[in-house]
Design a protein around this motif. Structure first.
Motif, PDB file in Angstrom:
ATOM      1  N   GLN A 180       0.823  -1.212   0.000  1.00 30.15           N
ATOM      2  CA  GLN A 180       0.000   0.000   0.000  1.00 30.15           C
ATOM      3  C   GLN A 180       0.861   1.268   0.000  1.00 30.15           C
ATOM      4  OE1 GLN A 180      -2.577   0.318   3.380  1.00 30.15           O
ATOM      5  NE2 GLN A 180      -3.653   2.105   2.614  1.00 30.15           N
ATOM      6  N   LYS A 181       1.963   1.232   0.741  1.00 35.28           N
ATOM      7  CA  LYS A 181       2.830   2.416   0.803  1.00 35.28           C
ATOM      8  C   LYS A 181       3.362   2.786  -0.579  1.00 35.28           C
ATOM      9  CE  LYS A 181       4.456   2.067   5.584  1.00 35.28           C
ATOM     10  NZ  LYS A 181       5.644   1.941   6.471  1.00 35.28           N
ATOM     11  N   TYR A 182       3.732   1.792  -1.355  1.00 31.23           N
ATOM     12  CA  TYR A 182       4.251   2.073  -2.696  1.00 31.23           C
ATOM     13  C   TYR A 182       3.180   2.685  -3.587  1.00 31.23           C
ATOM     14  CZ  TYR A 182       5.869   1.236  -7.449  1.00 31.23           C
ATOM     15  OH  TYR A 182       6.222   1.397  -8.775  1.00 31.23           O
ATOM     16  N   PHE A 183       2.000   2.070  -3.573  1.00 38.78           N
ATOM     17  CA  PHE A 183       0.949   2.534  -4.462  1.00 38.78           C
ATOM     18  C   PHE A 183       0.342   3.868  -4.024  1.00 38.78           C
ATOM     19  CE2 PHE A 183       1.044  -2.069  -5.351  1.00 38.78           C
ATOM     20  CZ  PHE A 183       1.288  -1.999  -6.724  1.00 38.78           C
ATOM     21  N   ASN A 184       0.568   4.222  -2.755  1.00 39.03           N
ATOM     22  CA  ASN A 184       0.153   5.543  -2.272  1.00 39.03           C
ATOM     23  C   ASN A 184       1.254   6.584  -2.432  1.00 39.03           C
ATOM     24  OD1 ASN A 184      -2.372   4.738  -1.553  1.00 39.03           O
ATOM     25  ND2 ASN A 184      -1.910   4.403   0.608  1.00 39.03           N
ATOM     26  N   GLY A 185       2.387   6.163  -3.014  1.00 44.62           N
ATOM     27  CA  GLY A 185       3.483   7.083  -3.227  1.00 44.62           C
ATOM     28  C   GLY A 185       4.278   7.419  -1.984  1.00 44.62           C
ATOM     29  N   GLN A 186       4.144   6.557  -0.932  1.00 48.25           N
ATOM     30  CA  GLN A 186       4.844   6.795   0.335  1.00 48.25           C
ATOM     31  C   GLN A 186       6.225   6.151   0.357  1.00 48.25           C
ATOM     32  OE1 GLN A 186       2.015   5.302   3.163  1.00 48.25           O
ATOM     33  NE2 GLN A 186       0.781   7.176   3.145  1.00 48.25           N
ATOM     34  N   SER A 187       6.556   5.375  -0.676  1.00 59.60           N
ATOM     35  CA  SER A 187       7.880   4.755  -0.760  1.00 59.60           C
ATOM     36  C   SER A 187       8.255   4.644  -2.242  1.00 59.60           C
ATOM     37  CB  SER A 187       7.902   3.373  -0.101  1.00 59.60           C
ATOM     38  OG  SER A 187       7.071   2.489  -0.819  1.00 59.60           O
ATOM     39  N   ASN A 188       9.552   4.498  -2.493  1.00 61.90           N
ATOM     40  CA  ASN A 188      10.028   4.427  -3.885  1.00 61.90           C
ATOM     41  C   ASN A 188       9.833   3.024  -4.448  1.00 61.90           C
ATOM     42  OD1 ASN A 188      10.889   7.102  -3.820  1.00 61.90           O
ATOM     43  ND2 ASN A 188      12.863   6.530  -2.895  1.00 61.90           N
TER      44      ASN A 188
END
Length: 449
Positions: free
Chosen positions: A441-449
């Motif tokens: 979820q973090k990746y798809f929310n732009g919270q991680s590279n």
């Protein structure tokens, strides 16, 4: 995957639970306990909370007297994040979908603990195989494969033997799969007879692997095998081969048991003639046996299974079925160490009681992994067409267990947790890492590279 700092684990206190015979309760409690020590993504937690696929089948079998019986069967594929699912098939009159599901979860963890490129699965048929003729048993085995054919395969799900199944049954199943596929597919099933693509070293692999884990524990604890007494509950294939190899390595096997009873000798037993006698008479009770190097006359005490569990020994080996030790009998255990060869032989409540009494447990997901490791080696041989000697198979088994068991011991020491928690941390951590590489979820929310 992140290991939680120790201060966040309430000083590593165990969370008690209501003791239950339900394997699913044990499974959920294990996860809850490990999550107190291991920080993983919500995606991984959601993926691990339930199986990927469950198949329920009805298997019609024409009996020898002409009648038709319908048997219930299941195949559960819990997770295939790290590779095709892998797990045994058991024939037992008490098999349930709940049991098969929980066992498939344990297989998922086990394959990851020893870093195999597999996920976890399990299968079962509700039947007492002792009531069937050999022809009826073959019809049932082949019927099960016909029912689950579309759900298994060398790159999808690879069955193997389990409780009340053996190489002969696996041979029938592999042959049935090949007949349906109209080609030879030996890698679809492991634990087969040698002549049908089985592997050298497979029969004794679970017991051999369990002994290696015990050897590593003894070495790290600065203990000599010759100074350790061992009682073995469960004298089936795994229990026998463990006892035989442990006896050869110098451990003193003082008691063994099967479902009908137990025998004890303070001076020690040689498991091989005990095994031979059992298969001639179908029981341990009343056996006359003497190891010539120890005594001149038989000197045995007959025990119940419950009495064997309470023997004052250094190592208690649990090689029978689930829930052998629960809160009802945990206080009576007097061994310093428990070696779990069976799946789930100690309930979570008993875990807590035994830990409070400083009784160490070497967990099933590590201890009984020798079987699935050699199953993996059989799968590799089937796919390559290059078959190895028993010496090569045993060497590769030993190398993998040496590496992975020592990693578990070191993790337990570094994080000040039990070996069970360390093994689950090692297994779940690897699965979570593989899940996260598909992004979270973090990746798809732009919270991680």
């Amino acid at each position: 995957m992140t290991i939680r700092p120790r201060e966040q684990t309430e000083n590593n206190k165990r969370q008690p639970m209501e003791d239950s015979s339900k394997i699913s309760d044990i499974q959920q409690h294990r996860l809850k306990t490990v999550y107190e020590h291991l920080e993983i993504s919500d995606d991984a937690r959601k993926r691990l909370i339930q199986p990927k696929q469950t198949v329920q089948v009805s298997i019609p079998v024409r009996m020898d007297d002409g009648s038709l019986r319908i048997f219930d069967g299941w195949r559960v594929q819990y997770d295939d994040t790290r590779g095709p699912s892998k797990g045994g098939i058991r024939f037992h009159e008490d098999v349930t979908i709940e049991e098969v599901t929980a066992l498939s979860f344990w297989m998922t963890i086990k394959c990851s603990v020893v870093d195999l490129p597999f996920g976890g699965a399990k299968g079962g048929i509700c039947v007492d195989p002792k009531t069937l003729s050999r022809l009826e048993l073959e019809r049932l085995s082949r019927g099960y494969v016909r029912a689950i054919y579309d759900f298994i395969g060398p790159d999808r799900d690879i069955p193997a033997p389990d409780v009340n199944t053996n190489a002969t049954i696996m041979g029938w199943m592999a042959d049935e799969y090949g007949q349906i596929a109209r080609r030879q597919v030996p890698a679809v099933i492991t634990g087969k007879p040698l002549g049908l693509g089985g592997s050298q070293g497979r029969v004794a692999a679970t017991g051999r692997g369990a002994l290696q884990v015990l050897d590593i524990w003894a070495k790290r604890s600065e203990k000599s095998p010759q100074d350790l007494t061992v009682a073995v509950q469960g004298f089936g294939n795994a229990g026998y081969h463990f006892a035989r190899l442990a006896h050869e390595a110098g451990y003193k096997i003082v008691a063994v048991s099967d479902s009908k009873g137990a025998i004890y000798s303070r001076d020690g037993l040689n498991p091989e003639p005990v095994w031979n006698h059992k298969h001639k008479t179908r029981e341990l009770k009343g056996m006359v046996y003497c190891d010539a190097s120890v005594c001149d006359e038989a000197d045995f005490t007959e025990l119940t299974n419950e009495e064997l569990l309470e023997l004052d020994v250094d190592v208690l080996v649990l090689a029978a079925l689930e829930n052998a030790v629960t809160k009802k009998n945990a206080e009576g255990i007097r061994s310093a160490l428990i070696l779990e060869i069976a799946n789930g032989p100690v309930s979570p409540e008993a875990d807590s009681i035994l830990a409070d009494r400083d009784i160490e447990i070497l967990p099933d997901v590590l201890v009984n992994s020798g079987g699935v490791i050699v199953s993996y080696l059989e799968w590799v041989q089937n796919r390559s067409g290059d078959y190895w000697s028993e010496e090569i198979v045993e060497t590769r088994l030993a190398q993998r267990l040496e590496r992975e068991a020592n990693a578990c011991f070191q993790l337990a020491e570094d994080e000040n947790v039990s070996m069970r928690i360390a093994a689950y941390m090692q297994g779940i951590g690897r699965i979570a890492e593989a899940i996260d590489h598909r992004e979270t979820q973090k990746y798809f929310n732009g919270q991680s590279n």
